[in-house]
Scaffold this motif. Structure first.
Motif, PDB file in Angstrom:
ATOM      1  N   ARG A 154       0.826  -1.106  -0.055  1.00  0.00           N
ATOM      2  CA  ARG A 154       0.008   0.003   0.059  1.00  0.00           C
ATOM      3  C   ARG A 154       1.000   1.261   0.054  1.00  0.00           C
ATOM      4  O   ARG A 154       0.544   2.267  -0.776  1.00  0.00           O
ATOM      5  CB  ARG A 154      -1.027  -0.048   1.305  1.00  0.00           C
ATOM      6  CG  ARG A 154      -2.143  -1.130   1.130  1.00  0.00           C
ATOM      7  CD  ARG A 154      -3.011  -0.900   2.026  1.00  0.00           C
ATOM      8  NE  ARG A 154      -4.308  -1.700   1.929  1.00  0.00           N
ATOM      9  CZ  ARG A 154      -4.387  -2.983   2.609  1.00  0.00           C
ATOM     10  NH1 ARG A 154      -3.272  -3.280   3.618  1.00  0.00           N
ATOM     11  NH2 ARG A 154      -5.404  -3.596   2.515  1.00  0.00           N
ATOM     12  N   ASP A 155       2.018   1.433   0.772  1.00  0.00           N
ATOM     13  CA  ASP A 155       2.763   2.523   0.788  1.00  0.00           C
ATOM     14  C   ASP A 155       3.643   2.533  -0.335  1.00  0.00           C
ATOM     15  O   ASP A 155       3.493   3.809  -0.938  1.00  0.00           O
ATOM     16  CB  ASP A 155       3.895   2.206   1.949  1.00  0.00           C
ATOM     17  CG  ASP A 155       3.102   2.225   3.340  1.00  0.00           C
ATOM     18  OD1 ASP A 155       2.203   2.791   3.721  1.00  0.00           O
ATOM     19  OD2 ASP A 155       4.043   1.514   4.180  1.00  0.00           O
ATOM     20  N   ILE A 156       4.119   1.574  -1.185  1.00  0.00           N
ATOM     21  CA  ILE A 156       4.466   1.652  -2.448  1.00  0.00           C
ATOM     22  C   ILE A 156       3.486   2.024  -3.310  1.00  0.00           C
ATOM     23  O   ILE A 156       4.153   3.060  -4.276  1.00  0.00           O
ATOM     24  CB  ILE A 156       5.284   0.319  -2.905  1.00  0.00           C
ATOM     25  CG1 ILE A 156       6.238  -0.036  -1.882  1.00  0.00           C
ATOM     26  CG2 ILE A 156       5.536   0.231  -4.202  1.00  0.00           C
ATOM     27  CD1 ILE A 156       6.868  -1.329  -2.125  1.00  0.00           C
ATOM     28  N   ALA A 157       2.579   1.634  -3.144  1.00  0.00           N
ATOM     29  CA  ALA A 157       1.478   2.153  -4.433  1.00  0.00           C
ATOM     30  C   ALA A 157       1.146   3.505  -4.279  1.00  0.00           C
ATOM     31  O   ALA A 157       1.006   4.429  -5.087  1.00  0.00           O
ATOM     32  CB  ALA A 157       0.287   1.116  -4.206  1.00  0.00           C
ATOM     33  N   GLY A 158       0.927   3.847  -3.013  1.00  0.00           N
ATOM     34  CA  GLY A 158       0.635   5.485  -2.727  1.00  0.00           C
ATOM     35  C   GLY A 158       1.822   6.411  -2.968  1.00  0.00           C
ATOM     36  O   GLY A 158       1.467   7.470  -3.558  1.00  0.00           O
ATOM     37  N   GLU A 159       3.024   5.973  -2.830  1.00  0.00           N
ATOM     38  CA  GLU A 159       4.082   6.824  -3.478  1.00  0.00           C
ATOM     39  C   GLU A 159       4.348   6.661  -4.854  1.00  0.00           C
ATOM     40  O   GLU A 159       4.467   7.866  -5.454  1.00  0.00           O
ATOM     41  CB  GLU A 159       5.363   6.203  -2.858  1.00  0.00           C
ATOM     42  CG  GLU A 159       5.514   6.476  -1.080  1.00  0.00           C
ATOM     43  CD  GLU A 159       6.975   5.991  -0.624  1.00  0.00           C
ATOM     44  OE1 GLU A 159       7.989   6.061  -1.422  1.00  0.00           O
ATOM     45  OE2 GLU A 159       7.126   5.221   0.392  1.00  0.00           O
ATOM     46  N   PHE A 160       4.049   5.777  -5.360  1.00  0.00           N
ATOM     47  CA  PHE A 160       3.909   5.591  -6.961  1.00  0.00           C
ATOM     48  C   PHE A 160       3.027   6.608  -7.568  1.00  0.00           C
ATOM     49  O   PHE A 160       3.238   7.468  -8.386  1.00  0.00           O
ATOM     50  CB  PHE A 160       3.565   4.219  -7.224  1.00  0.00           C
ATOM     51  CG  PHE A 160       3.791   4.085  -8.972  1.00  0.00           C
ATOM     52  CD1 PHE A 160       5.114   3.410  -9.476  1.00  0.00           C
ATOM     53  CD2 PHE A 160       2.795   4.391  -9.751  1.00  0.00           C
ATOM     54  CE1 PHE A 160       5.106   3.099 -10.712  1.00  0.00           C
ATOM     55  CE2 PHE A 160       2.834   4.169 -11.217  1.00  0.00           C
ATOM     56  CZ  PHE A 160       4.081   3.579 -11.618  1.00  0.00           C
ATOM     57  N   VAL A 161       1.480   6.627  -7.115  1.00  0.00           N
ATOM     58  CA  VAL A 161       0.582   7.452  -7.593  1.00  0.00           C
ATOM     59  C   VAL A 161       0.959   9.110  -7.016  1.00  0.00           C
ATOM     60  O   VAL A 161       0.892   9.799  -7.946  1.00  0.00           O
ATOM     61  CB  VAL A 161      -0.796   7.065  -6.932  1.00  0.00           C
ATOM     62  CG1 VAL A 161      -1.713   8.221  -7.080  1.00  0.00           C
ATOM     63  CG2 VAL A 161      -1.077   5.680  -7.330  1.00  0.00           C
ATOM     64  N   ALA A 162       1.558   9.328  -5.893  1.00  0.00           N
ATOM     65  CA  ALA A 162       1.991  10.587  -5.648  1.00  0.00           C
ATOM     66  C   ALA A 162       2.993  11.285  -6.690  1.00  0.00           C
ATOM     67  O   ALA A 162       2.925  12.275  -7.021  1.00  0.00           O
ATOM     68  CB  ALA A 162       2.635  10.554  -4.135  1.00  0.00           C
ATOM     69  N   VAL A 163       4.016  10.216  -7.143  1.00  0.00           N
ATOM     70  CA  VAL A 163       5.169  10.803  -7.957  1.00  0.00           C
ATOM     71  C   VAL A 163       4.580  10.941  -9.438  1.00  0.00           C
ATOM     72  O   VAL A 163       4.923  11.833  -9.936  1.00  0.00           O
ATOM     73  CB  VAL A 163       6.086   9.565  -8.025  1.00  0.00           C
ATOM     74  CG1 VAL A 163       7.170   9.885  -9.454  1.00  0.00           C
ATOM     75  CG2 VAL A 163       7.135   9.637  -6.695  1.00  0.00           C
ATOM     76  N   MET A 164       3.441  10.156  -9.628  1.00  0.00           N
ATOM     77  CA  MET A 164       2.914  10.499 -10.836  1.00  0.00           C
ATOM     78  C   MET A 164       2.289  12.046 -10.979  1.00  0.00           C
ATOM     79  O   MET A 164       2.325  12.759 -12.019  1.00  0.00           O
ATOM     80  CB  MET A 164       1.788   9.255 -11.118  1.00  0.00           C
ATOM     81  CG  MET A 164       2.288   8.131 -11.382  1.00  0.00           C
ATOM     82  SD  MET A 164       0.905   6.825 -11.556  1.00  0.00           S
ATOM     83  CE  MET A 164      -0.330   7.698 -12.502  1.00  0.00           C
TER      84      MET A 164
END
Length: 171
Positions: A154-164
């Protein structure tokens, strides 16, 4: 090769007569919606069409044991249902199917025995019910995450979307 040429080649490798291979292959192609592509070059096929031809080639000679790696990859939803039903029918006839997949919900639903591997080590072995009886909760994916300690998805996915969504600092 065309699908006909490829399936004839594979069938003959398993000792089937050319006429028997052609008869079976043509019928199996039609059952999977590929009758018009039987004499077309496989190189022109979509990923799902290629996958269907590979599945046919693996089952054409009615083997007792099947080894399949991601067999549902590229298939449309209707074909997935058909292929899962084929596997269930084969298993009911006593066939052994080794099925490798990263799609845990499919593994959970179609497997009578599940072996979970993490970094080359077996971390669980048994039916889905047996894995749950050992104190694990949730889906097979949840059980795998519990056994491997991977809880950062969940943390990795959240960071991924934030970077996008970030603006580049070089703008």
């Amino acid at each position: 090769l065309t699908a006909r040429e490829y399936l004839t080649f594979v069938g003959e490798l398993y000792g089937l007569k050319r006429s028997d291979v052609d008869y079976k292959a043509e019928k199996l192609m039609a059952l999977l919606g590929l009758e018009k592509a039987y004499d077309s070059r496989i190189a022109t096929f979509s990923k799902g069409m290629k996958q269907k031809v590979l599945l046919i080639s693996s089952m054409l000679h009615d083997p007792d044991i099947l080894f399949l790696d991601e067999p549902l990859s590229g298939l449309d939803a209707n074909s997935v249902m058909v292929v899962k039903e084929i596997f269930a029918s084969l298993a009911a006839r006593g066939k052994t199917i080794f099925y490798s997949s990263h799609i845990m919900d499919v593994v959970e639903k179609i497997s009578s025995r599940i072996v979970l591997i993490d970094g080359g080590d077996i971390v669980a072995d048994g039916s889905f019910a047996e894995l749950k009886e050992k104190g694990r909760e949730g889906t097979l994916e949840d059980i795998f995450n519990q056994l491997t300690g991977f809880d950062k998805y969940r943390d990795i996915a959240g960071e991924f979307v934030a970077v996008m969504q970030e603006d580049s600092p070089h703008d």
